[in-house]
Design a protein around this motif. Structure first.
Motif, PDB file in Angstrom:
ATOM      1  N   LYS A  22      43.037  38.449  42.863  1.00 42.57           N
ATOM      2  CA  LYS A  22      42.320  39.538  41.936  1.00 42.57           C
ATOM      3  C   LYS A  22      42.631  40.997  42.367  1.00 42.57           C
ATOM      4  O   LYS A  22      42.790  41.783  41.509  1.00 42.57           O
TER       5      LYS A  22
ATOM      6  N   GLU B 161      42.104  33.392  46.131  1.00 38.28           N
ATOM      7  CA  GLU B 161      41.667  34.062  44.688  1.00 38.28           C
ATOM      8  C   GLU B 161      41.081  35.420  44.560  1.00 38.28           C
ATOM      9  O   GLU B 161      41.315  36.108  43.687  1.00 38.28           O
ATOM     10  N   LEU B 162      40.483  35.745  45.923  1.00 43.02           N
ATOM     11  CA  LEU B 162      39.937  37.210  45.774  1.00 43.02           C
ATOM     12  C   LEU B 162      40.947  38.149  45.957  1.00 43.02           C
ATOM     13  O   LEU B 162      41.228  39.303  45.646  1.00 43.02           O
ATOM     14  N   GLU B 163      41.953  37.570  46.939  1.00 37.19           N
ATOM     15  CA  GLU B 163      43.251  38.597  47.294  1.00 37.19           C
ATOM     16  C   GLU B 163      44.090  38.783  46.032  1.00 37.19           C
ATOM     17  O   GLU B 163      44.556  39.714  45.733  1.00 37.19           O
TER      18      GLU B 163
ATOM     19  N   GLN C 298      38.502  24.880  50.665  1.00 39.37           N
ATOM     20  CA  GLN C 298      37.881  25.484  49.793  1.00 39.37           C
ATOM     21  C   GLN C 298      37.699  27.040  50.173  1.00 39.37           C
ATOM     22  O   GLN C 298      37.799  27.961  49.307  1.00 39.37           O
ATOM     23  N   GLU C 299      37.368  27.222  51.386  1.00 33.36           N
ATOM     24  CA  GLU C 299      37.302  28.483  51.699  1.00 33.36           C
ATOM     25  C   GLU C 299      38.628  29.343  51.643  1.00 33.36           C
ATOM     26  O   GLU C 299      38.599  30.553  51.305  1.00 33.36           O
ATOM     27  N   LYS C 300      39.814  28.796  52.293  1.00 37.48           N
ATOM     28  CA  LYS C 300      40.965  29.525  51.876  1.00 37.48           C
ATOM     29  C   LYS C 300      41.458  29.664  50.406  1.00 37.48           C
ATOM     30  O   LYS C 300      41.930  30.802  49.784  1.00 37.48           O
ATOM     31  N   LEU C 301      41.051  28.790  49.485  1.00 39.98           N
ATOM     32  CA  LEU C 301      41.045  28.993  48.184  1.00 39.98           C
ATOM     33  C   LEU C 301      40.426  30.131  47.465  1.00 39.98           C
ATOM     34  O   LEU C 301      40.979  31.028  46.837  1.00 39.98           O
ATOM     35  N   ALA C 302      39.057  30.483  47.890  1.00 39.69           N
ATOM     36  CA  ALA C 302      38.493  31.228  47.551  1.00 39.69           C
ATOM     37  C   ALA C 302      38.895  32.846  48.034  1.00 39.69           C
ATOM     38  O   ALA C 302      38.970  33.668  47.795  1.00 39.69           O
ATOM     39  N   GLN C 303      39.368  32.711  49.302  1.00 39.90           N
ATOM     40  CA  GLN C 303      40.138  33.988  49.904  1.00 39.90           C
ATOM     41  C   GLN C 303      41.368  34.445  49.044  1.00 39.90           C
ATOM     42  O   GLN C 303      41.561  35.411  48.856  1.00 39.90           O
TER      43      GLN C 303
END
Length: 100
Positions: A75, A71-73, A64-69
């Motif tokens: 964007k 997604e931010l990258e 989950q943390e890697k996915l959020a990272q």
């Protein structure tokens, strides 16, 4: 379920109610030893399941943390690409038309 939580709960030690029943009930002989052995195996299996759930939870939160990272990258990279495209279009507009 929280990061430290567990589906089964508990601390990994044998349930005191089970211990009291075995000790207080006066289970003796081969049958009592067999029951005690089964209780020990059940408790061990419960501990293995608790650990498996914890490992699964930890892995889930890492993903989950890697996915959020990512997604931010993604964007931020899209914003940079957009800026680059706009800059390129402005440069093309500023160039004089060269007709042969």
């Amino acid at each position: 379920m929280g990061a430290g939580g567990s589906v089964l709960g508990g601390s990994g030690t044998r349930d005191s109610g089970v211990v009291m029943t075995v000790q207080g009930g006066g289970i003796q002989g081969a049958g009592g030893l067999e029951i005690e052995s089964q209780i020990d195996r059940i408790c061990e299996m419960g501990e293995v399941m608790r650990k498996a759930v914890q490992v699964d939870d930890d892995q889930f939160f890492k993903v989950q943390e890697k996915l959020a990272q990512l997604e931010l990258e993604n964007k931020e990279l899209r914003e940079l690409l957009s800026i680059s495209k706009e800059s390129f279009e402005v440069e093309r507009e500023d160039l004089p038309d060269c007709e042969a």
